[in-house]
Design a protein around this motif. Structure first.
Motif, short mmCIF file in Angstrom:
data_model
loop_
_atom_site.label_atom_id
_atom_site.label_comp_id
_atom_site.label_asym_id
_atom_site.label_seq_id
_atom_site.Cartn_x
_atom_site.Cartn_y
_atom_site.Cartn_z
N TRP A 137 8.69 15.87 19.25
CA TRP A 137 7.74 15.59 18.17
C TRP A 137 7.23 16.87 17.52
N GLY A 140 9.84 17.88 14.98
CA GLY A 140 9.83 16.87 13.92
C GLY A 140 8.62 16.99 13.02
N LEU A 141 7.45 17.27 13.59
CA LEU A 141 6.24 17.42 12.80
C LEU A 141 6.34 18.63 11.87
N ARG A 144 8.63 17.83 8.98
CA ARG A 144 8.03 16.96 7.97
C ARG A 144 7.07 17.76 7.06
N ASP A 147 9.31 19.56 4.62
CA ASP A 147 9.80 18.62 3.60
C ASP A 147 8.70 18.27 2.60
N PHE A 148 7.47 18.16 3.08
CA PHE A 148 6.35 17.83 2.18
C PHE A 148 6.17 18.91 1.12
#
Length: 311
Positions: A137, A140-141, A144, A147-148
């Motif tokens: 996680w 993954g966090l 993200r 990507d934001f």
């Protein structure tokens, strides 16, 4: 019995010699890099041009003292004088020599470009290594978040930050630095994933090396060449962003910058009133400096990237 006491002094000497070997390899690698870079004609042209601009900007207080920007001492200076022997680049709407404003403006534009790029590279390198090294996680966090920031329009976000925060050079640096790191993070993450699969990293992990050791000793040295190449390309984009924000009136109006000069030209309708030099001089300066950084960046990228170098 005397032989058993000898190894106690061997470790420091071995450590010192190992460090010397490492530094010798780094110096040899740097010398090889400089030699290869000198063979890139376009890169050398860009580097020489940038060196001239940087030296001129650093010597601005000596070449053009600040009193030459004081409008109270320029009452007899003609306004909107076209380029001539007396006025090499013409004058502005307040009678100030445009070449003087360009010299002082180069300081702000270059400082913002370099400072914002350093901030962007630091954030992008940290986030990229974290996204590629950590799994689960945590990785993954981080991905993200990257990507934001990739989806958000960086210029729009920089405008919003510059509008919310107090106007100034530091605000522009923060706005550009916080909005332009995501591309670097993606490049660093890809390189990190490639390095993670190599045998020496696996051996370090099996031998009990922690995250900090693997990141500092193996991942960071492997991604730094790509970060360096991306840095030279990002400086040009940061200078364009600074000029754009200053042109929109979000910069410090008390300081000279190339974007501020363009904004002043727009305020007096220089483009439609025939004062072409007021627009062309800062515009061409921005284009040439960005082009020079691009040439240097492409040359560095071809050296550090084996795929491009083979082509």
């Amino acid at each position: 019995m005397s032989i058993s006491n000898a190894p106690t002094t061997a470790t420091p000497a071995g450590t010192a010699s190992a460090r010397q070997v490492v530094w010798q390899r780094r110096r040899a690698a740097f010398a090889g890099f400089c030699k290869e870079f000198s063979h890139h004609k376009a890169g050398m042209v860009g580097l020489i041009f940038l060196a001239v601009v940087i030296v001129a900007a650093a010597l601005a207080p000596f070449i053009a003292p600040s009193r030459m920007l004081d409008v109270t001492q320029l009452l007899d200076s003609p306004r909107f004088a076209p380029p001539s022997w007396e006025h090499p680049l013409g004058t502005d709407h307040q009678g100030r020599e445009l070449w003087v404003r360009m010299l002082w403006g180069a300081q702000v534009s270059l400082i913002v470009g370099f400072a914002a790029t350093i901030m962007s590279m630091v954030i992008g390198t940290i986030m990229g290594i974290a996204a590629g090294h950590f799994t689960g996680w945590t990785g993954g966090l981080v991905m993200r978040i990257i990507d934001f920031f990739l989806v958000l329009p960086s210029l729009i976000l920089a405008i919003v930050l510059s509008s919310v925060l107090s106007r100034g050079v530091l605000t522009i640096v923060i706005a550009i630095g916080l909005t332009s790191w995501a591309g670097t993070a993606r490049v660093v993450r890809s390189q990190t994933l490639s390095v993670e699969s190599r045998d020496y990293v696996e051996r370090s992990r099996v031998l009990g090396a922690g995250h900090w050791h693997i990141i500092v000793k193996h991942l960071l040295p492997a991604v730094m060449p790509l970060v360096l190449a991306n840095t030279t390309l990002t400086v040009g984009s940061a200078i364009i962003s600074e000029s754009t924000l200053s042109f929109l009136g979000l910069g410090d109006t008390t300081l000279q910058s190339w974007g501020t000069i363009l904004k002043n030209a727009m305020d007096v309708s220089a483009a439609t009133s025939g004062y072409w030099w007021y627009v062309l001089v800062p515009g061409i300066a921005i284009v040439l400096v960005v082009l020079a950084f691009t040439l240097v960046g492409r040359a560095v990228e071809q050296i550090v990237n084996p795929t491009l170098r083979s082509r």
